[in-house]
Design an enzyme around this catalytic site. Structure first.
Site, mmCIF file in Angstrom:
data_model
loop_
_atom_site.group_PDB
_atom_site.id
_atom_site.type_symbol
_atom_site.label_atom_id
_atom_site.label_comp_id
_atom_site.label_asym_id
_atom_site.label_seq_id
_atom_site.Cartn_x
_atom_site.Cartn_y
_atom_site.Cartn_z
ATOM 1 N N LYS A 315 36.992 31.693 30.002
ATOM 2 C CA LYS A 315 36.475 30.430 30.518
ATOM 3 C C LYS A 315 36.392 29.365 29.424
ATOM 4 O O LYS A 315 36.410 29.658 28.229
ATOM 5 C CB LYS A 315 35.087 30.641 31.138
ATOM 6 C CG LYS A 315 35.101 31.462 32.429
ATOM 7 C CD LYS A 315 35.723 30.688 33.579
ATOM 8 C CE LYS A 315 35.854 31.521 34.858
ATOM 9 N NZ LYS A 315 34.583 31.705 35.555
ATOM 10 N N ARG A 350 34.189 40.905 35.628
ATOM 11 C CA ARG A 350 35.506 40.478 36.122
ATOM 12 C C ARG A 350 36.288 39.879 34.951
ATOM 13 O O ARG A 350 35.900 38.837 34.412
ATOM 14 C CB ARG A 350 35.322 39.459 37.244
ATOM 15 C CG ARG A 350 36.614 39.024 37.914
ATOM 16 C CD ARG A 350 36.329 38.051 39.058
ATOM 17 N NE ARG A 350 37.550 37.622 39.707
ATOM 18 C CZ ARG A 350 38.287 36.600 39.313
ATOM 19 N NH1 ARG A 350 37.913 35.863 38.272
ATOM 20 N NH2 ARG A 350 39.404 36.276 39.961
#
Length: 375
Positions: A315, A350
């Site tokens: 991210k 995840r």
């Protein structure tokens, strides 16, 4: 005192309980620790946070041996709410039955990301028209230790445009069909009811929805008709605009409140609570500080009583903290955030980089096992 201030403010005040003060093992600390969500962590303290519509107004660190007295000292309805949270903090999370696989949630597990999109973070594009290679990649991730393979046919990164349902189905359905008899636990990453329905028919076992079943009414109806577990993820806005000045009263508490309300709505619509999982939605309508506040406070979400999914892999937060490193250079940061999740009891991580994350989690697990082995 926090109880007196809550009483003074009345029903507008809320109490949140965040486990903290984690200890290596509970041995020798009878009555001084509690087990978190039936997992591998024990906590000795609870951070009690009081807030109203203006934000936090008080907090206190309460030792576990005094937490029941603290809860009883609160006025109503805050006392009942805190009692429910405390029960949920310590209740074990049931294993997921996904096809032929049983995924235990008393330990951190890895969910591998398989994007069959032209602009994939992990694959570089191309798999959307090559289901054989995509299926082989799924098997490889499973062999590397991924408990679940999460297959998506639409990018939801910041600025991404919506993909037509027909195109999304054409990307994911052939991959799911090829994996149908492979014995893998398969998840479909989508916001759209038609895609969910097609994916479940093709062999998916779990629905992972970044819109928490809010994108269309059909998504909620499909989830209610099915028996599949569903991940509800917090988001603010949609992918095209979600990073345009997101704002919160208090990022951690606001996300908690939103998820709590969404759980209630989904259950009222016919989806059994025991089928739900939650995801705080790192990067989905949140700036750097918001993401860090949520990551630092992840253990709070156990108070909702559901398994937690953390998707922080590659991210922008990692890039922002490491000289704007591009996505392909964010492995170290991704593992750091995965271990941050494991250390706060997150059940599903995840990730894009399955082998490396599984290795990191296994080392973490080895240290926990040693600590929990009586001497």
């Amino acid at each position: 005192m926090i109880s007196a201030e809550i009483a003074r403010r009345g029903h507008s005040a809320r109490v949140y309980l965040r486990p903290t003060g984690f200890v290596d093992a509970p041995f020798g600390y009878d009555g001084q620790t509690l087990r978190l969500a039936g997992g591998l962590l024990w906590f000795a303290m609870v951070e009690a946070i009081a807030a109203d519509e203006n934000g936090r107004f008080a907090s206190a660190l309460v030792p576990v041996e005094r937490i029941e007295d603290f809860v009883e000292s609160l006025p109503e309805p805050q006392s009942s709410s805190a009692c429910t949270q405390l029960r949920r903090l310590t209740s074990p999370r049931a294993a997921l039955t996904l096809g032929q696989r049983t995924v235990r949630l008393d330990q951190p597990q890895v969910m591998g990301i398989l994007n069959v999109t032209p602009d994939s973070f992990s694959e570089g594009g191309g798999l959307e028209s090559d289901p054989d290679t995509a299926a082989a990649r799924a098997v490889e991730m499973s062999e590397s230790g991924a408990a679940i393979i999460d297959i998506g046919g639409e990018s939801t990164r910041p600025g991404a445009r919506t993909v037509w349902e027909g195109d999304e189905i054409a990307r994911v359905k052939p991959v799911l069909e090829k994996l149908h008899h492979a014995g893998l636990a398969l998840s479909i990453d989508t916001r759209k009811g038609q895609v969910m329905e097609a994916a479940l028919a093709a062999g998916a076992h779990l629905i992972n929805d970044v819109a928490a079943l809010t994108w269309d009414d059909e998504a909620l109806a499909v989830a209610a008709r099915s028996t599949a577990p569903v991940v509800l993820m917090h988001h603010q806005g949609n992918p095209a605009t979600m990073q345009q000045d997101p704002r919160y009263r208090d990022a951690l508490l606001d996300v908690y409140d939103w998820l709590e309300a969404r759980i209630d709505s989904v259950v009222a619509a016919g989806v059994a609570r025991e089928r739900l999982l939650i995801d705080p939605g790192i990067g989905f309508g949140k700036n750097l500080r918001h993401n860090l506040q949520i990551l630092n406070g992840l253990s709070l979400f156990h108070g909702l009583g559901l398994p937690i999914v953390l998707g922080a892999s590659r991210k922008r937060t990692i890039g922002a903290l490491s000289g704007e490193a591009p996505v392909e250079q964010r492995l170290g940061g991704s593992i750091a955030l995965a271990l941050k999740g494991a250390a706060q009891g997150v059940q599903l991580l995840r990730v894009h980089d399955v082998f490396e994350t599984v290795q990191a989690v296994r080392v973490w697990r080895g240290m926990r096992d040693e600590a929990l082995t009586p001497g």
